[in-house]
Design a protein around this motif. Structure first.
Motif, PDB file in Angstrom:
ATOM      1  N   SER A 117       0.817  -1.226   0.000  1.00  0.00           N
ATOM      2  CA  SER A 117       0.000   0.000   0.000  1.00  0.00           C
ATOM      3  C   SER A 117       0.844   1.266   0.000  1.00  0.00           C
ATOM      4  CB  SER A 117      -0.955   0.011   1.199  1.00  0.00           C
ATOM      5  OG  SER A 117      -0.241  -0.030   2.415  1.00  0.00           O
ATOM      6  N   ILE A 118       2.109   1.169   0.460  1.00  0.00           N
ATOM      7  CA  ILE A 118       2.956   2.360   0.449  1.00  0.00           C
ATOM      8  C   ILE A 118       3.327   2.762  -0.979  1.00  0.00           C
ATOM      9  CG2 ILE A 118       3.890   1.853   2.742  1.00  0.00           C
ATOM     10  CD1 ILE A 118       6.500   1.004   1.442  1.00  0.00           C
ATOM     11  N   ALA A 119       3.116   1.883  -1.951  1.00  0.00           N
ATOM     12  CA  ALA A 119       3.462   2.187  -3.338  1.00  0.00           C
ATOM     13  C   ALA A 119       2.663   3.363  -3.877  1.00  0.00           C
ATOM     14  CB  ALA A 119       3.230   0.959  -4.219  1.00  0.00           C
ATOM     15  N   ILE A 120       1.424   3.543  -3.378  1.00  0.00           N
ATOM     16  CA  ILE A 120       0.548   4.597  -3.893  1.00  0.00           C
ATOM     17  C   ILE A 120       0.344   5.715  -2.869  1.00  0.00           C
ATOM     18  CG2 ILE A 120      -0.617   3.036  -5.481  1.00  0.00           C
ATOM     19  CD1 ILE A 120      -2.945   2.919  -3.449  1.00  0.00           C
ATOM     20  N   GLY A 121       1.275   5.822  -1.909  1.00  0.00           N
ATOM     21  CA  GLY A 121       1.191   6.900  -0.925  1.00  0.00           C
ATOM     22  C   GLY A 121       0.221   6.655   0.200  1.00  0.00           C
ATOM     23  N   GLU A 122      -0.191   5.420   0.384  1.00  0.00           N
ATOM     24  CA  GLU A 122      -1.083   5.079   1.493  1.00  0.00           C
ATOM     25  C   GLU A 122      -0.297   4.293   2.548  1.00  0.00           C
ATOM     26  OE1 GLU A 122      -4.007   6.310   1.746  1.00  0.00           O
ATOM     27  OE2 GLU A 122      -4.029   7.201  -0.248  1.00  0.00           O
ATOM     28  N   GLY A 123      -0.983   3.452   3.300  1.00  0.00           N
ATOM     29  CA  GLY A 123      -0.300   2.633   4.298  1.00  0.00           C
ATOM     30  C   GLY A 123       0.372   3.461   5.367  1.00  0.00           C
ATOM     31  N   GLU A 124       1.625   3.146   5.605  1.00  0.00           N
ATOM     32  CA  GLU A 124       2.344   3.763   6.736  1.00  0.00           C
ATOM     33  C   GLU A 124       3.009   5.087   6.390  1.00  0.00           C
ATOM     34  OE1 GLU A 124       1.340  -0.204   7.222  1.00  0.00           O
ATOM     35  OE2 GLU A 124       2.849   0.470   5.759  1.00  0.00           O
ATOM     36  N   ASN A 125       2.992   5.492   5.137  1.00  0.00           N
ATOM     37  CA  ASN A 125       3.613   6.768   4.760  1.00  0.00           C
ATOM     38  C   ASN A 125       2.953   7.946   5.477  1.00  0.00           C
ATOM     39  OD1 ASN A 125       5.455   5.861   2.633  1.00  0.00           O
ATOM     40  ND2 ASN A 125       3.613   5.393   1.453  1.00  0.00           N
ATOM     41  N   LEU A 126       3.755   8.853   5.986  1.00  0.00           N
ATOM     42  CA  LEU A 126       3.252  10.100   6.558  1.00  0.00           C
ATOM     43  C   LEU A 126       4.126  11.249   6.056  1.00  0.00           C
ATOM     44  CD1 LEU A 126       2.514   9.106  10.276  1.00  0.00           C
ATOM     45  CD2 LEU A 126       0.845   9.499   8.446  1.00  0.00           C
ATOM     46  N   ILE A 127       3.468  12.253   5.475  1.00  0.00           N
ATOM     47  CA  ILE A 127       4.184  13.391   4.915  1.00  0.00           C
ATOM     48  C   ILE A 127       3.618  14.677   5.512  1.00  0.00           C
ATOM     49  CG2 ILE A 127       4.841  14.607   2.801  1.00  0.00           C
ATOM     50  CD1 ILE A 127       5.993  11.804   3.016  1.00  0.00           C
ATOM     51  N   VAL A 128       4.512  15.626   5.798  1.00  0.00           N
ATOM     52  CA  VAL A 128       4.128  16.926   6.346  1.00  0.00           C
ATOM     53  C   VAL A 128       3.860  17.880   5.173  1.00  0.00           C
ATOM     54  CG1 VAL A 128       4.868  18.804   7.870  1.00  0.00           C
ATOM     55  CG2 VAL A 128       5.581  16.458   8.341  1.00  0.00           C
ATOM     56  N   PRO A 129       2.847  18.771   5.260  1.00  0.00           N
ATOM     57  CA  PRO A 129       2.540  19.662   4.139  1.00  0.00           C
ATOM     58  C   PRO A 129       3.727  20.430   3.581  1.00  0.00           C
ATOM     59  CG  PRO A 129       0.759  19.744   5.719  1.00  0.00           C
ATOM     60  CD  PRO A 129       1.821  18.862   6.320  1.00  0.00           C
ATOM     61  N   ILE A 130       4.625  20.908   4.441  1.00  0.00           N
ATOM     62  CA  ILE A 130       5.795  21.641   3.932  1.00  0.00           C
ATOM     63  C   ILE A 130       6.661  20.729   3.070  1.00  0.00           C
ATOM     64  CG2 ILE A 130       7.245  21.169   5.966  1.00  0.00           C
ATOM     65  CD1 ILE A 130       7.170  24.490   4.092  1.00  0.00           C
ATOM     66  N   GLN A 131       6.684  19.419   3.391  1.00  0.00           N
ATOM     67  CA  GLN A 131       7.438  18.465   2.585  1.00  0.00           C
ATOM     68  C   GLN A 131       6.790  18.256   1.218  1.00  0.00           C
ATOM     69  OE1 GLN A 131       7.495  15.036   5.165  1.00  0.00           O
ATOM     70  NE2 GLN A 131       9.331  15.708   6.260  1.00  0.00           N
ATOM     71  N   MET A 132       5.456  18.260   1.189  1.00  0.00           N
ATOM     72  CA  MET A 132       4.762  18.124  -0.090  1.00  0.00           C
ATOM     73  C   MET A 132       5.094  19.297  -1.007  1.00  0.00           C
ATOM     74  SD  MET A 132       0.973  16.811   1.051  1.00  0.00           S
ATOM     75  CE  MET A 132       0.728  15.425   2.167  1.00  0.00           C
ATOM     76  N   ALA A 133       5.029  20.518  -0.452  1.00  0.00           N
ATOM     77  CA  ALA A 133       5.349  21.701  -1.255  1.00  0.00           C
ATOM     78  C   ALA A 133       6.808  21.664  -1.707  1.00  0.00           C
ATOM     79  CB  ALA A 133       5.074  22.963  -0.443  1.00  0.00           C
ATOM     80  N   ASN A 134       7.685  21.228  -0.827  1.00  0.00           N
ATOM     81  CA  ASN A 134       9.100  21.152  -1.180  1.00  0.00           C
ATOM     82  C   ASN A 134       9.342  20.109  -2.271  1.00  0.00           C
ATOM     83  OD1 ASN A 134      11.970  21.888  -0.502  1.00  0.00           O
ATOM     84  ND2 ASN A 134      12.064  19.699  -0.094  1.00  0.00           N
ATOM     85  N   PHE A 135       8.572  19.017  -2.251  1.00  0.00           N
ATOM     86  CA  PHE A 135       8.702  17.998  -3.287  1.00  0.00           C
ATOM     87  C   PHE A 135       8.347  18.571  -4.659  1.00  0.00           C
ATOM     88  CE2 PHE A 135       6.540  14.744  -5.892  1.00  0.00           C
ATOM     89  CZ  PHE A 135       7.643  13.940  -6.170  1.00  0.00           C
ATOM     90  N   VAL A 136       7.272  19.344  -4.733  1.00  0.00           N
ATOM     91  CA  VAL A 136       6.878  19.960  -5.999  1.00  0.00           C
ATOM     92  C   VAL A 136       7.974  20.922  -6.472  1.00  0.00           C
ATOM     93  CG1 VAL A 136       5.159  21.410  -7.135  1.00  0.00           C
ATOM     94  CG2 VAL A 136       4.441  19.707  -5.463  1.00  0.00           C
ATOM     95  N   ALA A 137       8.575  21.664  -5.529  1.00  0.00           N
ATOM     96  CA  ALA A 137       9.685  22.551  -5.893  1.00  0.00           C
ATOM     97  C   ALA A 137      10.868  21.750  -6.427  1.00  0.00           C
ATOM     98  CB  ALA A 137      10.110  23.374  -4.675  1.00  0.00           C
ATOM     99  N   THR A 138      11.092  20.570  -5.866  1.00  0.00           N
ATOM    100  CA  THR A 138      12.182  19.696  -6.322  1.00  0.00           C
ATOM    101  C   THR A 138      11.938  19.224  -7.746  1.00  0.00           C
ATOM    102  OG1 THR A 138      12.523  18.945  -4.040  1.00  0.00           O
ATOM    103  CG2 THR A 138      13.493  17.611  -5.774  1.00  0.00           C
ATOM    104  N   VAL A 139      10.695  18.876  -8.064  1.00  0.00           N
ATOM    105  CA  VAL A 139      10.353  18.485  -9.433  1.00  0.00           C
ATOM    106  C   VAL A 139      10.562  19.665 -10.378  1.00  0.00           C
ATOM    107  CG1 VAL A 139       8.481  17.730 -10.956  1.00  0.00           C
ATOM    108  CG2 VAL A 139       8.742  16.698  -8.688  1.00  0.00           C
ATOM    109  N   ALA A 140      10.144  20.851  -9.951  1.00  0.00           N
ATOM    110  CA  ALA A 140      10.322  22.049 -10.785  1.00  0.00           C
ATOM    111  C   ALA A 140      11.803  22.328 -11.048  1.00  0.00           C
ATOM    112  CB  ALA A 140       9.682  23.256 -10.109  1.00  0.00           C
TER     113      ALA A 140
END
Length: 502
Positions: A436-459
């Motif tokens: 289930s962690i393959a699709i971002g479910e299960g035990e994965n936990l992400i903080v909102p600032i990390q999500m925004a930073n991930f998008v910046a990393t892709v950019a």
């Protein structure tokens, strides 16, 4: 008899000489007693500095100082006439008056102490013309904080009187009882820059406590040095617009400039007006905010931890491309027998899988990363594969605090081998137990600032700068050095083109 008389005379002379020498030493050579005498008539008066102010990136004031006034009292000089009128003027009851005056008297009859603190400018204006009629009372000015915009409370933080436990932990020796200190947000993180340096004036007082001027013409006085101003990364107009999007909602809005890591917008909702935690009503307002079931003090961009969901599939694609287990042209059937999906699609390549957020596709992608067949045992193979996957995932800033310039940042969770060993009580596990962690479910936990930073990393096609809220300490000094450091993910930039263009 003559010999005894001579011995007695010599003894008297010797004792006299000893006393004379001792008196000469105390009065002429030894300054200890003189210093103690001086200390009884010298009052040490603290000069509080102006705290540094905070601007947005375009020069708009986000935090500034406003005058506040402490009503002081010297009990010995207080007259008990017209107490009722005095209580009416300063808006307290007779019982409160007696209690406060008693506390001040127990502290000292001749030294000043606070009778009523943090009067606003309006409150001071209302009483200043009357104080001349009430001996023993006077006003001492200091500055408090003011927040012109009803936003950014969770980022800016607040200032309040230092607590006893904070004083005990203070190793700098700077703070004294009654000082104010940044308690959260930027006010706390940049405290040593904002606080400035207090000054001291030494005043001579007589035994009745009356002031007689400066000690030795101010030879030992030191001037207060104002704190350093901060220029933030926030765009206040964009921030206020984002606030409207979060009206009556709980969640976060974070916008980052990818090329620098500067945070343009930082919304935690619901929040509160930072002006509520200023002035004399701080305690009552803090209790009101803290008891709110919507948790406005909870800094969601930094402290909330969520399952990331489909955004995680983009990272999975980048890792799989780097490991070479898929190519952009790899097609996988959307077989919903193991894991469900959504939408109408069947046999997508990687771009199509990202566009349709295909769960079965990324289930198979991660299986290829975790189970590579390096060892015969499927259990051991899954352990080796997950270790490699975890190491690569953490390069995106997931699983630990990024290091933003605010306190109390959470790290989220990227599950690893040790986590699953504990979860399964050290019994064998393999990919089929954790998929289930393959699709971002299960035990994965992400903080909102990390999500925004991930998008910046892709950019940025594979790197990021640690997100931060302060653009410059002072006018030209720039941010702290750690916010100028580039963090590489180790993923080839070409792989990010698929995610950026999907």
């Amino acid at each position: 008899m003559n010999e005894r008389k001579i011995i007695l005379q010599i003894s008297v002379v010797l004792i006299g000489l000893v006393f004379a020498y001792r008196l000469l030493n105390l009065q002429v050579f030894d300054s200890t007693y003189a210093q103690k005498a001086e200390s009884n008539i010298i009052a040490r008066e603290i000069q509080y500095p102006h705290r540094g102010v905070i601007f947005d990136r375009n020069g708009e004031l986000l935090v500034h100082n406003k005058p506040e006034f402490d009503l002081m009292v010297i009990p010995r000089e207080v007259s008990n006439e017209d107490i009722a009128e005095f209580c009416e003027i300063i808006d307290i009851t007779r019982e409160e008056y007696e209690t406060k005056l008693g506390e001040a008297t127990r502290y000292s009859r001749v030294l000043p102490s606070i009778f009523k603190k943090q009067l606003s400018q309006e409150e001071f204006a209302a009483i200043q013309d009357f104080l001349v009629d009430y001996p023993g009372f006077f006003v001492k000015a200091r500055t408090g904080r003011s927040y012109p915009y009803p936003t950014l409370a969770n980022a800016l933080g607040y200032v309040s009187e230092i607590t006893g436990s904070q004083l005990e932990k203070d190793t700098s020796g700077y703070y004294k009882q009654g000082d104010y200190i940044g308690q959260s947000g930027l006010e706390s993180y940049y405290e040593e820059y904002l606080r400035g340096q207090r000054g001291v004036k030494y005043k001579v007082r007589n035994v009745q406590g009356e002031e007689k001027g400066s000690f030795r013409d101010g030879e030992y006085d030191t001037l207060a040095a104002a704190g350093i101003d901060l220029i933030s990364t926030i765009d206040i107009e964009l921030q206020l617009y984002a606030d409207t999007l979060m009206t009556n909602k709980a969640g976060s809005v974070v916008a980052i400039e990818p090329s620098t890591g500067e945070i343009l917008v930082f919304v935690s909702g619901p929040s509160y007006d930072p002006e509520m935690l200023t002035g004399r009503k701080f305690s009552s307002n803090f209790s009101l905010i803290a008891s709110d079931t919507n948790k406005p003090l909870f800094n969601r961009p930094l402290m909330a931890q969520y399952r990331p969901g489909s955004i995680f599939k983009i990272m999975q694609a980048m890792l799989a491309l780097e490991q070479g287990v898929v190519t952009p042209n790899t097609r996988i059937e959307c077989n919903r027998g193991i894991i469900g999906c959504h939408g109408s699609h069947y046999y997508e390549d990687l771009t199509g899988a990202i566009q349709h957020s295909c769960n079965p596709y990324f289930h198979q992608v991660m299986r290829r990363m975790v189970q590579k067949g390096k060892v015969e045992s499927a259990y051991e193979d899954s352990r080796l594969g997950l270790e490699e996957w975890e190491e690569m995932a953490k390069r995106f800033g997931f699983g630990s605090p990024l290091g933003i310039d605010l306190p109390n940042e959470k790290g989220g969770l990227i599950p690893n081998v040790g986590y699953y060993d504990r979860a399964y009580n050290n019994q064998p596990w393999k990919y089929s137990n954790i998929y289930s962690i393959a699709i971002g479910e299960g035990e994965n936990l992400i903080v909102p600032i990390q999500m925004a930073n991930f998008v910046a990393t892709v950019a940025n096609r594979g790197y990021y700068y640690t997100p931060h809220l302060i653009k410059s300490i002072g006018e030209d000094d720039g941010p702290l050095p750690e916010y100028l450091e580039k963090h590489e993910t180790g993923i080839s930039g070409e792989h990010f083109e698929i995610a950026a263009n999907a």
